[in-house]
Write an enzyme that holds these catalytic residues in place. Structure first.
Site, PDB file in Angstrom:
ATOM      1  N   ASP A  95      48.052  33.370  31.413  1.00 34.48           N
ATOM      2  CA  ASP A  95      47.361  34.479  32.056  1.00 34.48           C
ATOM      3  C   ASP A  95      47.827  34.483  33.509  1.00 34.48           C
ATOM      4  O   ASP A  95      48.507  33.546  33.963  1.00 34.48           O
ATOM      5  CB  ASP A  95      45.837  34.280  31.931  1.00 34.48           C
ATOM      6  CG  ASP A  95      45.073  35.593  32.013  1.00 34.48           C
ATOM      7  OD1 ASP A  95      45.649  36.604  32.449  1.00 34.48           O
ATOM      8  OD2 ASP A  95      43.882  35.612  31.630  1.00 34.48           O
ATOM      9  N   HIS A 102      38.907  35.696  36.567  1.00 28.87           N
ATOM     10  CA  HIS A 102      39.579  36.339  37.701  1.00 28.87           C
ATOM     11  C   HIS A 102      39.017  35.818  39.026  1.00 28.87           C
ATOM     12  O   HIS A 102      39.682  35.890  40.058  1.00 28.87           O
ATOM     13  CB  HIS A 102      39.387  37.862  37.653  1.00 28.87           C
ATOM     14  CG  HIS A 102      40.094  38.520  36.517  1.00 28.87           C
ATOM     15  ND1 HIS A 102      39.528  38.657  35.271  1.00 28.87           N
ATOM     16  CD2 HIS A 102      41.334  39.073  36.434  1.00 28.87           C
ATOM     17  CE1 HIS A 102      40.389  39.271  34.461  1.00 28.87           C
ATOM     18  NE2 HIS A 102      41.484  39.538  35.151  1.00 28.87           N
TER      19      HIS A 102
END
Length: 411
Positions: A311, A239
């Site tokens: 993702d 992230h």
């Protein structure tokens, strides 16, 4: 007299021969018709998905290649624009979109209503793993983390865990759950997987992860396994930054890939690809942008022909190193089907226009887009998805089932 007799006999013989010939013709005619019927029955049926794709505009096809995140807890202009202008294939909800179960139900129902003019139903997705990754409101009884399920290592419990995950998201109108996690948590310094994994061994992850997958699927929810080819041995949170794993392909096949291979054997419908760099396999691109890992390994070596989703393409691992538009284009050219774009209200349109431009200049073939859309529409058809309104939710029964499972776990 003899002459008349001869003529009479000749006439009788002629009539008999002609009659036999007519009989013969009458017998042969049905055989010809039967053969025609047989040929009709054995013709391959027309492919309705291909027909639908042929009728779609390029813009409609591109829209199917995106699942989008948005801000707000009600339908707004942002959502309407995504549906009307970009014809997006679906949405993902986060905690920022969810207040309680009734508001979530209304939001999803209104979103479906906004899509009513489109022939293709929406993917409505969420991350609902149990444990710390749970987007649903706190009115739902909290489920334990995957690691606890894996420690118990009971297939019946794992299957029921999957059923409850499926029931709770399905009760609100979601049709995709980005779960189960099939990463093997082999790195104790892993900051992002940890107890989201079912364990630290192949057996724990396979035995329990696959049962959760089957439980969800039996509730009519599409499971999306993650994070191919394996996020368990990272020490960096994707992230924020791009993780790097210095493993060879042989090492991956003996460990990280095993749960995904087993999931493919169970006909898993969606595989999510991770933002991880494997320099010994592809030194230039992370898995999400790597033709070696998506096309060569996942599709060709492992024989996976289902939907491949990225993702979130707005995570730091991507946007800190690449432009979003080029990263998504690379993902699609590498064998991916759906780009997950979770943040930034202008990002979907930027990606949409970049894909459109790539087709125009020949950098991406429309035939390749057609193949991706075929897989997407086939999946939507397999689960009979429709933008159906759900009027009520029986939260009491859902929570009762959850409590019973938790009591069983804690015995």
């Amino acid at each position: 007299m003899k002459l008349y007799l001869r003529i009479f006999i000749l006439l009788v013989i002629t009539i008999f021969i002609v009659g036999c010939n007519h009989k013969k013709l009458d017998i042969e005619k049905p055989n010809i018709e039967e053969n025609n019927d047989f040929k009709e029955e054995n013709k391959e049926p027309a492919d309705s998905i291909e027909d639908k794709i042929r009728a779609m505009s390029l813009e409609e096809k591109i829209g199917q290649l995106m699942i989008i995140g948005f801000d707000g807890t009600d339908v707004n202009e942002e959502i309407r624009n995504f549906i009307e202008e970009l014809k997006v294939g679906g949405f993902i909800l986060f905690s920022r979109n969810i207040v309680d179960e009734n508001q979530t139900l209304r939001l999803l129902n209104k979103t479906k209503e906004e899509n009513s003019n489109n022939d293709i139903p929406l993917f409505l997705s969420i991350d609902e793993e149990g444990g710390r990754v749970s987007r649903l409101s706190k009115s739902f009884v909290k489920l334990p983390e995957a690691m606890k399920i894996g420690d118990i290592n009971d297939k019946d419990i794992s299957y029921n865990f999957g059923k409850i995950l499926g029931k709770r998201v399905g009760s609100l109108g979601f049709n995709i759950n980005f779960a189960p996690v099939l990463d093997i948590n082999s790195n104790s310094q892993n900051p992002v997987i940890g107890d989201r994994a079912f364990g630290t061994t192949i057996d724990q992850v396979v035995n329990n992860g696959l049962e959760v997958l089957l439980g969800m699927r039996d509730m009519g929810i599409i499971p999306a396994v993650k994070h191919f080819p394996g996020h368990g041995d990272t020490d960096t949170d994707s992230h924020i930054k791009l993780p790097k794993v210095n493993k060879t392909m042989d090492e991956l096949k003996l460990f990280e890939l095993v749960p995904f291979i087993e999931a493919i054997s169970k006909d898993v419908d969606i595989v999510m690809v991770a933002h991880i760099l494997y320099p010994n396999i592809d030194k230039n691109y992370p898995a999400t942008m790597s033709p070696k890992l998506i096309q060569s390994v996942l599709r060709e070596d492992l024989g996976y022909d289902g939907v491949v989703i990225s993702d979130d393409m707005t995570m730091g691992a991507i946007v800190e190193n690449y432009t979003l538009e080029e990263a998504v284009l690379s993902f699609l050219k590498s064998g991916g089907d759906i780009a997950l774009i979770c943040h930034g209200k202008d990002n979907p349109e930027k990606v949409f226009e970049r894909i459109k431009e790539a087709v125009k200049i020949g950098d991406l073939k429309e035939k390749d887009i057609d193949d991706k859309v075929y897989r997407i529409l086939k999946l939507k058809g397999k689960y009979d998805l429709e933008d159906k309104i759900i009027n009520t939710i029986d939260l009491e029964t859902l929570n009762k089932d959850t409590k019973e499972l938790i009591n069983h776990i804690n015995r």
